[in-house]
Structure formats: structure tokens, C-alpha cells
Design a protein around this motif. Structure first.
Motif, short mmCIF file in Angstrom:
data_model
loop_
_atom_site.label_atom_id
_atom_site.label_comp_id
_atom_site.label_asym_id
_atom_site.label_seq_id
_atom_site.Cartn_x
_atom_site.Cartn_y
_atom_site.Cartn_z
N ARG A 94 0.74 -1.30 -0.11
CA ARG A 94 0.07 -0.12 -0.08
C ARG A 94 1.10 1.26 0.02
NH1 ARG A 94 -3.42 3.07 4.79
NH2 ARG A 94 -4.05 4.80 3.43
N VAL A 95 0.68 2.21 -1.09
CA VAL A 95 1.22 3.38 -0.79
C VAL A 95 0.31 4.41 0.08
CG1 VAL A 95 1.84 5.22 -2.38
CG2 VAL A 95 2.17 3.02 -2.98
N SER A 96 0.88 4.93 1.11
CA SER A 96 0.24 5.72 1.81
C SER A 96 0.42 7.30 1.84
CB SER A 96 0.57 5.55 3.59
OG SER A 96 0.21 4.22 3.56
N LEU A 97 -0.59 7.86 1.13
CA LEU A 97 -0.85 9.30 0.95
C LEU A 97 -1.80 10.16 1.74
CD1 LEU A 97 -0.26 8.81 -3.11
CD2 LEU A 97 1.71 9.27 -1.27
N SER A 98 -1.30 11.24 2.01
CA SER A 98 -2.47 12.54 2.32
C SER A 98 -3.10 12.88 0.99
CB SER A 98 -1.72 13.46 3.26
OG SER A 98 -1.08 12.95 4.20
N ALA A 99 -4.17 12.21 0.53
CA ALA A 99 -4.66 12.39 -0.65
C ALA A 99 -5.71 11.32 -0.67
CB ALA A 99 -3.58 12.01 -1.99
N ASP A 100 -6.41 11.82 -1.77
CA ASP A 100 -7.63 10.83 -2.41
C ASP A 100 -7.10 9.32 -2.60
OD1 ASP A 100 -9.39 9.20 -3.79
OD2 ASP A 100 -10.19 10.94 -4.96
N PRO A 101 -7.53 8.44 -1.97
CA PRO A 101 -7.05 6.83 -1.85
C PRO A 101 -6.78 6.50 -3.48
CG PRO A 101 -8.82 7.18 -0.36
CD PRO A 101 -8.87 8.33 -1.18
N VAL A 102 -7.57 6.94 -4.31
CA VAL A 102 -7.25 6.66 -5.94
C VAL A 102 -5.96 6.80 -6.02
CG1 VAL A 102 -7.99 7.16 -8.07
CG2 VAL A 102 -9.97 6.77 -6.49
N GLU A 103 -5.22 8.21 -5.64
CA GLU A 103 -3.90 8.44 -5.87
C GLU A 103 -3.04 7.41 -5.52
OE1 GLU A 103 -3.20 10.84 -7.90
OE2 GLU A 103 -5.00 11.70 -8.32
N GLU A 104 -3.22 6.62 -4.62
CA GLU A 104 -2.33 5.71 -3.74
C GLU A 104 -2.31 4.55 -4.82
OE1 GLU A 104 -3.51 6.28 0.81
OE2 GLU A 104 -3.95 4.42 -0.10
N VAL A 105 -3.54 4.14 -5.51
CA VAL A 105 -3.56 2.92 -6.40
C VAL A 105 -2.78 3.16 -7.56
CG1 VAL A 105 -5.06 1.44 -7.60
CG2 VAL A 105 -5.62 2.48 -5.42
N TYR A 106 -2.99 4.67 -8.31
CA TYR A 106 -2.26 4.89 -9.34
C TYR A 106 -0.70 5.14 -9.06
CZ TYR A 106 -6.40 6.65 -11.55
OH TYR A 106 -7.77 6.88 -12.14
N ALA A 107 -0.26 5.42 -7.86
CA ALA A 107 1.17 5.46 -7.55
C ALA A 107 1.71 3.93 -7.48
CB ALA A 107 1.29 6.36 -6.26
N ALA A 108 1.07 2.88 -6.80
CA ALA A 108 1.25 1.80 -6.59
C ALA A 108 1.62 1.23 -7.95
CB ALA A 108 0.19 1.01 -5.83
N ARG A 109 0.55 1.41 -8.62
CA ARG A 109 0.75 0.73 -10.14
C ARG A 109 2.03 1.27 -10.73
NH1 ARG A 109 -4.78 1.93 -13.35
NH2 ARG A 109 -3.47 1.30 -15.05
N GLU A 110 2.48 2.49 -10.72
CA GLU A 110 3.58 2.79 -11.50
C GLU A 110 4.91 2.38 -10.85
OE1 GLU A 110 3.50 4.51 -14.30
OE2 GLU A 110 1.32 4.25 -14.02
N ILE A 111 4.79 2.25 -9.47
CA ILE A 111 5.95 1.78 -8.74
C ILE A 111 6.11 0.39 -9.00
CG2 ILE A 111 6.75 1.13 -6.29
CD1 ILE A 111 5.21 3.50 -5.32
N LEU A 112 5.11 -0.64 -9.25
CA LEU A 112 5.16 -1.89 -9.68
C LEU A 112 5.98 -2.01 -11.15
CD1 LEU A 112 2.07 -3.30 -8.20
CD2 LEU A 112 4.14 -4.14 -7.57
N LYS A 113 5.35 -1.30 -11.99
CA LYS A 113 6.16 -1.05 -13.17
C LYS A 113 7.29 -0.70 -13.35
CE LYS A 113 2.37 1.10 -15.21
NZ LYS A 113 1.53 1.89 -16.17
N ALA A 114 7.89 0.23 -12.83
CA ALA A 114 8.86 0.84 -12.61
C ALA A 114 9.91 -0.09 -11.88
CB ALA A 114 9.02 2.31 -11.55
N ALA A 115 9.49 -1.16 -10.91
CA ALA A 115 10.48 -2.07 -10.35
C ALA A 115 10.53 -3.08 -11.30
CB ALA A 115 9.86 -2.16 -9.06
N GLY A 116 9.72 -3.21 -12.13
CA GLY A 116 10.02 -4.39 -13.21
C GLY A 116 8.97 -5.68 -12.95
#
Length: 345
Positions: free
Chosen positions: A227-249
Motif C-alpha cells: 500500500r502506498v500511504s498518501l495524504s490524498a484521495d486513496p485513488v492516487e495511492e492506487v495510481y502510484a502503486a501501479r507505477e511503482i510496480l511497473k518501474a520496479a519491473g
């Protein structure tokens, strides 16, 4: 390889893909608002969702939330074991708890028994900011070793009552402390690990800290769910998580955007163009690489590995595919033409 647990049909650990989690920030007792938010999270790519259970009204709402949720629901419990029992009875798919803070061993046994009977796993959630006083006194500070010791203390407590369907998290707001804690835990046990940097911050800083912490762990082969924990709309956490998974291969799902950093040759508002393409790519689920380049001089060549892309020019730009120019396009049509090409891929 870690053990595997089953959270409402979603597998965590073993050879299962790293799953994306988030947490609702709606009042849990407001079933309509909570289910609406869960549906938005699921549409963004969330695979498991957690809800806070601060009181009995929230615990009793879990059943209705489960009925409307398209993804498994985890309940977050602190201090009151009765809330856990009520949420389990209501149909929770997993319980996040610290067994050491819900009272005497008879209460821990009651929760362990209820979870075992329903086949519900427990996540032991160690947080650097809420370590037990004796452990803090022993180490003198929040440190990875203290967090791991806390986790094993909770594990022993559940094991005492014949419960071992466990996932562990060891989160701190410090990236180095978090990463070391997970590394130590991964070396010392085979429990699946829920990874994340807690209280990471706003979208900008929180995403950066999570990318370093979570991405670094994933690159080391550590982590089964996140889980990416952000002070934001939780949907932003999901977008960030997807990008991190892709960036990490780790996962190759959905599109990846590559764009150049601009230079003196750039004759187009590349930053606005890249942002526009990035936003529209959220609605695309093809595993493709899309490039937005600043100039036609070497843009297609530098981005030849991309499936498709655009390169800016003066009043017009180039549309290209696998490094080969498809056609010249007026500047105000670049993005629409790009997405027309993406639709054909």
C-alpha cells in the motif's frame, strides 16, 4: 519464497503477483459512501481494500459493505477485540490487528479462534510509531531490530492459540528504517510481507518516499502485497502503486509513459503534452510503452523501443511506431492521433 495466504479469493505470497491495496477514508458506517469509494478504487486497479473499524456501528456495517464491494475487504482493528469479532461475523476477508494491544490472552484467543473457523488471515501490523514500551526501552529508539522483535512477539501470541495464517507489515515513516526492517524480517521468516512506508506524506513527497522504499524492496525481491500511504484521495495511492510496480519491473500491466526532459531544441509545450497523455493513459489497459518526445530531430530514434509515440516540432509533430515515422500531424491533433494509433495496437 514466502508462504501463501488467501484473502477473499486473492492470493498473497508464494508465486502470486504482488497485490495493490488501499484504504477508504470515508466513515465506515456510511455504507453508500464507502462502497462508492471502493468501486472507484477497484476501477483504478486496487485489488484489496481496508476499512477502519473504530466502533461497533462501523463493525456492523462491514456486512453491507462486503455485499457491495467488488474486491476483498480487510478490517482495521485497534484495542477492542469485540470489534474484531463483530467484523469477522459480518464477513470480513482479513483482519489487521496488533494482538498485543487488544487485552488479555483470552481475547487474543477469541479473535484467533474466530478467524480460524472462517479461514480468515490476520495481518500483524507493526508501526514504528507505536512500538511497545518495553521494546522501546530495550533498544532506546525506533529501529528495525525493535520492529522485528515486536512482530515476532505478536506472532508467538497467535501461534500460542494455534493460529499461523499470518501476514506481517513493519512500517515506519523513515524509508531506511522501513527497508531494513523488512529485510531482517524476510531473512528471519517466511511469512508473506505487506510492504509500505507509513505516513509518507502528500502526493509528491509521499510518492517519492514510497517509490524509494517500496520500489527498493521490490527490486530486492521483498514484498507480497503493498500500500502506498498518501495524504490524498486513496485513488492516487492506487495510481502510484501501479507505477511503482511497473518501474520496479515487477508487474507489466497497463501502459508505461516515457518522456524526455526537454532541452533547448524543444519547440513545443512538452510538459503539458506529457501530462495530457499521462492522464488519458489512465483509461488504457494495454501493456504498451508510449513515448512523448520533445523534438523531431532524435525523438523517434531515442524512443525506438516504445510501441508508439509523438515528437514535437514547430506547429506540428511526428506520430511514430516502433521508431518508424507514421506521419506528420498538426500540433493540436497530436494527442488525438496518438490515441487513435493506440486503439489500433
Amino acid at each position: 519464497m514466502t508462504r501463501q495466504i488467501n484473502v477473499g479469493g486473492v492470493l498473497i505470497g508464494g508465486d502470486a503477483p504482488v497485490t495493490i491495496q488501499s484504504m477508504c477514508n470515508t466513515p465506515t458506517q456510511d455504507v453508500t459512501a464507502t462502497v462508492d469509494q471502493i468501486k472507484k478504487l477497484a476501477a483504478a486497479g486496487c485489488e484489496i481494500v481496508r476499512v477502519a473499524v473504530p466502533d461497533m456501528e462501523a463493525a456492523r456495517a462491514v456486512g453491507k459493505i462486503k455485499e457491495g464491494s467488488p474486491i476483498p475487504v480487510v478490517v482495521d482493528i485497534h484495542f477492542d477485540y469485540k470489534l474484531a469479532l463483530e467484523a469477522i461475523a459480518a464477513g470480513a476477508d482479513k483482519v489487521r490487528i496488533n494482538p498485543g494491544n487488544i487485552g488479555g490472552e483470552d481475547r487474543v484467543k477469541a479473535v484467533a479462534d474466530a478467524c480460524r473457523q472462517r479461514g480468515i488471515p490476520i495481518r500483524i501490523g507493526v508501526n514504528g510509531g507505536s512500538l511497545e514500551k518495553p521494546i522501546l526501552a530495550k533498544y532506546g529508539k525506533i529501529c528495525p531490530e525493535a520492529m522485528v522483535e515486536s512482530a515476532f512477539g505478536h506472532i508467538r501470541l497467535l501461534n500460542k492459540f494455534d493460529f499461523d495464517d499470518i501476514c506481517v507489515s513493519l512500517k515506519s515513516s523513515s524509508v531506511p528504517v522501513t527497508m531494513k526492517a523488512y529485510q531482517l524480517m524476510g531473512e528471519a521468516s517466511s511469512y508473506p510481507l505487506h510492504i509500505g512506508v507509513t505516513e509518507a506524506g502528500t502526493v509528491r513527497m509521499g510518492t517519492l518516499k514510497s517509490a524509494v522504499g517500496i520500489g527498493g524492496l521490490l527490486a530486492l525481491g521483498i514484498g507480497d502485497t503493498m500500500r502506498v500511504s498518501l495524504s490524498a484521495d486513496p485513488v492516487e495511492e492506487v495510481y502510484a502503486a501501479r507505477e511503482i510496480l511497473k518501474a520496479a519491473g515487477v508487474r507489466r500491466e497497463g501502459p508505461e509513459l516515457v518522456s524526455c526532459p526537454t532541452c533547448g531544441r524543444t519547440k513545443i509545450d512538452l510538459i503539458a503534452l506529457a501530462n495530457k497523455v499521462e492522464e488519458r493513459l489512465k483509461a488504457v489497459d494495454k501493456p504498451i510503452t508510449v513515448a512523448v518526445m520533445g523534438c523531431a530531430v532524435n525523438g523517434p530514434g531515442e524512443a525506438s523501443a516504445a510501441d508508439c509515440g509523438i515528437a514535437g516540432g514547430v506547429g506540428e509533430g511526428l506520430l511514430f511506431r516502433k521508431g518508424e515515422i507514421v506521419k506528420k500531424v498538426p500540433q493540436d491533433r497530436l494527442v488525438d492521433e496518438l490515441f487513435a494509433l493506440i486503439a489500433e495496437l
